[in-house]
Design a protein around this motif. Structure first.
Motif, PDB file in Angstrom:
ATOM      1  N   UNK A  76      42.612  45.282  39.557  1.00  0.00           N
ATOM      2  CA  UNK A  76      43.986  45.669  39.228  1.00  0.00           C
ATOM      3  C   UNK A  76      44.320  45.423  37.763  1.00  0.00           C
ATOM      4  N   UNK A  77      43.438  44.722  37.044  1.00  0.00           N
ATOM      5  CA  UNK A  77      43.681  44.411  35.637  1.00  0.00           C
ATOM      6  C   UNK A  77      42.871  45.369  34.770  1.00  0.00           C
ATOM      7  N   UNK A  78      43.537  46.067  33.900  1.00  0.00           N
ATOM      8  CA  UNK A  78      42.834  46.992  33.014  1.00  0.00           C
ATOM      9  C   UNK A  78      42.140  46.218  31.896  1.00  0.00           C
ATOM     10  N   UNK A  79      41.234  46.894  31.214  1.00  0.00           N
ATOM     11  CA  UNK A  79      40.522  46.264  30.103  1.00  0.00           C
ATOM     12  C   UNK A  79      41.504  45.823  29.020  1.00  0.00           C
ATOM     13  N   UNK A  80      42.477  46.676  28.711  1.00  0.00           N
ATOM     14  CA  UNK A  80      43.459  46.331  27.679  1.00  0.00           C
ATOM     15  C   UNK A  80      44.293  45.124  28.088  1.00  0.00           C
ATOM     16  N   UNK A 132      43.320  42.720  30.053  1.00  0.00           N
ATOM     17  CA  UNK A 132      42.441  41.563  29.950  1.00  0.00           C
ATOM     18  C   UNK A 132      42.335  41.093  28.506  1.00  0.00           C
ATOM     19  N   UNK A 133      42.202  42.036  27.576  1.00  0.00           N
ATOM     20  CA  UNK A 133      42.118  41.672  26.169  1.00  0.00           C
ATOM     21  C   UNK A 133      43.411  41.007  25.690  1.00  0.00           C
ATOM     22  N   UNK A 134      44.542  41.502  26.172  1.00  0.00           N
ATOM     23  CA  UNK A 134      45.826  40.897  25.801  1.00  0.00           C
ATOM     24  C   UNK A 134      45.899  39.455  26.277  1.00  0.00           C
ATOM     25  N   UNK A 135      45.444  39.213  27.493  1.00  0.00           N
ATOM     26  CA  UNK A 135      45.461  37.851  28.025  1.00  0.00           C
ATOM     27  C   UNK A 135      44.509  36.940  27.249  1.00  0.00           C
ATOM     28  N   UNK A 136      43.369  37.485  26.862  1.00  0.00           N
ATOM     29  CA  UNK A 136      42.429  36.693  26.066  1.00  0.00           C
ATOM     30  C   UNK A 136      43.032  36.327  24.716  1.00  0.00           C
ATOM     31  N   UNK A 137      43.739  37.270  24.109  1.00  0.00           N
ATOM     32  CA  UNK A 137      44.381  36.984  22.829  1.00  0.00           C
ATOM     33  C   UNK A 137      45.453  35.916  22.987  1.00  0.00           C
ATOM     34  N   UNK A 138      46.176  35.964  24.098  1.00  0.00           N
ATOM     35  CA  UNK A 138      47.186  34.936  24.352  1.00  0.00           C
ATOM     36  C   UNK A 138      46.531  33.566  24.484  1.00  0.00           C
ATOM     37  N   UNK A 139      45.362  33.530  25.117  1.00  0.00           N
ATOM     38  CA  UNK A 139      44.665  32.255  25.257  1.00  0.00           C
ATOM     39  C   UNK A 139      44.150  31.772  23.902  1.00  0.00           C
ATOM     40  N   UNK A 140      43.655  32.698  23.093  1.00  0.00           N
ATOM     41  CA  UNK A 140      43.173  32.312  21.763  1.00  0.00           C
ATOM     42  C   UNK A 140      44.307  31.776  20.891  1.00  0.00           C
TER      43      UNK A 140
END
Length: 318
Positions: free
Chosen positions: A251-255, A257-265
């Motif tokens: 249910x999570x798109x690639x974009x 997922x990338x947004x969530x990774x950036x939030x974690x970074x």
């Protein structure tokens, strides 16, 4: 009933995971029954462990006698790691033992609770202090409330630890000690899961004192293992994996997922991350040959090298 027969390491790992799952589901209090692996005798275990320079022949804990059956070098490294946590941590021995008891209590691990009480008494605690610790948490001394709750939360609900709690602990104990508290929780949970997963008993004359042993040069894996560079295999153009797709992940798109990774970074760490130049001087030469940018490594080596170095060695020694 599980037969006590020698079995390969991967099978031990499988039994460990299954046993942990069953214990969590049934909320068992402590270990019962027989170990799920054969325990070496003390003499057999020392014969399998690497060559020692000092400390040979001491009584060994059951988790060493279990692990050494198939992973003697790992067991040796774990001995050094256990000694570091029980004797070399910058956290006060009294508080450290209390925190270790809280971790074991949350994990329903009677074995580790007994060891924590023994370490607490070795630090000079009276029977009254022990009764207070093992009684109602509301009766814990004010000075213990925050660090002991920190240990409990790190064990049962680490994501819920408030920033405010960490900052208050940091102000009271300093960066090195609060980082060491985190590593204590990590090690305590690691050890409890070995004990519970393999259903290990307390030793006949346990709890044992910390075991001070020095192994010969080359016995443990100090430097990281770098796989050799080889030709990258060609990926198939099309095909399906054998693992069913997970609905939540799908249910999570690639974009997204990338947004969530950036939030974690972008998350602000609770302690400043040291630079490699600040860290490398604290490491053995064999561990300082390749710079690292891994935040976790820089953080733990920088603030608690005396605990993180033996942890790294234990996890890379096979």
């Amino acid at each position: 009933m599980i037969c006590q027969i020698p079995c390969p390491t991967w099978f031990i790992a499988g039994l460990t995971i299954m046993n942990i799952s069953m214990r969590i589901a049934s909320a068992d209090e402590g270990t019962t029954g027989s170990p799920v692996v054969v325990l070496l005798s003390n003499a057999e275990c020392w014969d399998r462990l690497p060559e020692t320079l000092s400390g040979f022949g001491q009584p060994l804990p059951s988790w060493v006698r279990a692990v050494a059956t198939h992973l003697p070098r790992t067991a040796a490294a774990m001995l050094e790691l256990d000694f570091a946590h029980r004797t070399q941590s910058p956290v006060d021995p009294d508080l450290r033992a209390k925190m270790r008891w809280v971790i074991a209590d949350a994990n329903h691990c009677d074995y580790s609770k007994a060891y924590a009480i023994a370490d607490l008494k070795r630090a000079g605690a009276t029977d009254k202090v022990v009764r207070v610790l093992t009684g109602d948490p509301k009766a814990w001394p004010d000075a213990d409330q925050q660090p002991l709750e920190f240990a409990r939360l790190l064990t049962v609900a680490a994501p819920t630890v408030p920033d405010s709690m960490f900052e208050e602990l940091r102000q009271e104990f300093g960066d090195n000690q609060v980082a060491s508290m985190v590593l204590l929780a990590a090690y305590g949970n690691f050890q409890d899961r070995i004990v519970l997963g393999l259903n290990l008993p307390l030793e006949e004359h346990g709890p044992l004192e910390p075991i001070d042993v020095e192994f010969a040069e080359g016995a443990l894996q100090i430097a990281s293992l770098i796989p050799p560079h080889g030709e990258v295999p060609t990926l198939q153009v099309a095909g399906e994996d054998v693992i069913p797709d997970d609905g939540d992940w799908a249910a999570i798109s690639f974009d997204q997922l990338q947004t969530r990774l950036e939030q974690q970074r972008d998350r602000k760490p609770r302690l400043p991350v040291p630079s490699w130049d600040e860290v490398k001087g604290k490491l053995p030469p064999a561990m300082a040959t390749r710079p690292t940018r891994i935040a976790w490594s820089l953080m733990t080596y920088g603030y608690a090298a005396e605990l993180q170095i033996p942890w790294s060695i234990a996890t890379r020694t096979m």
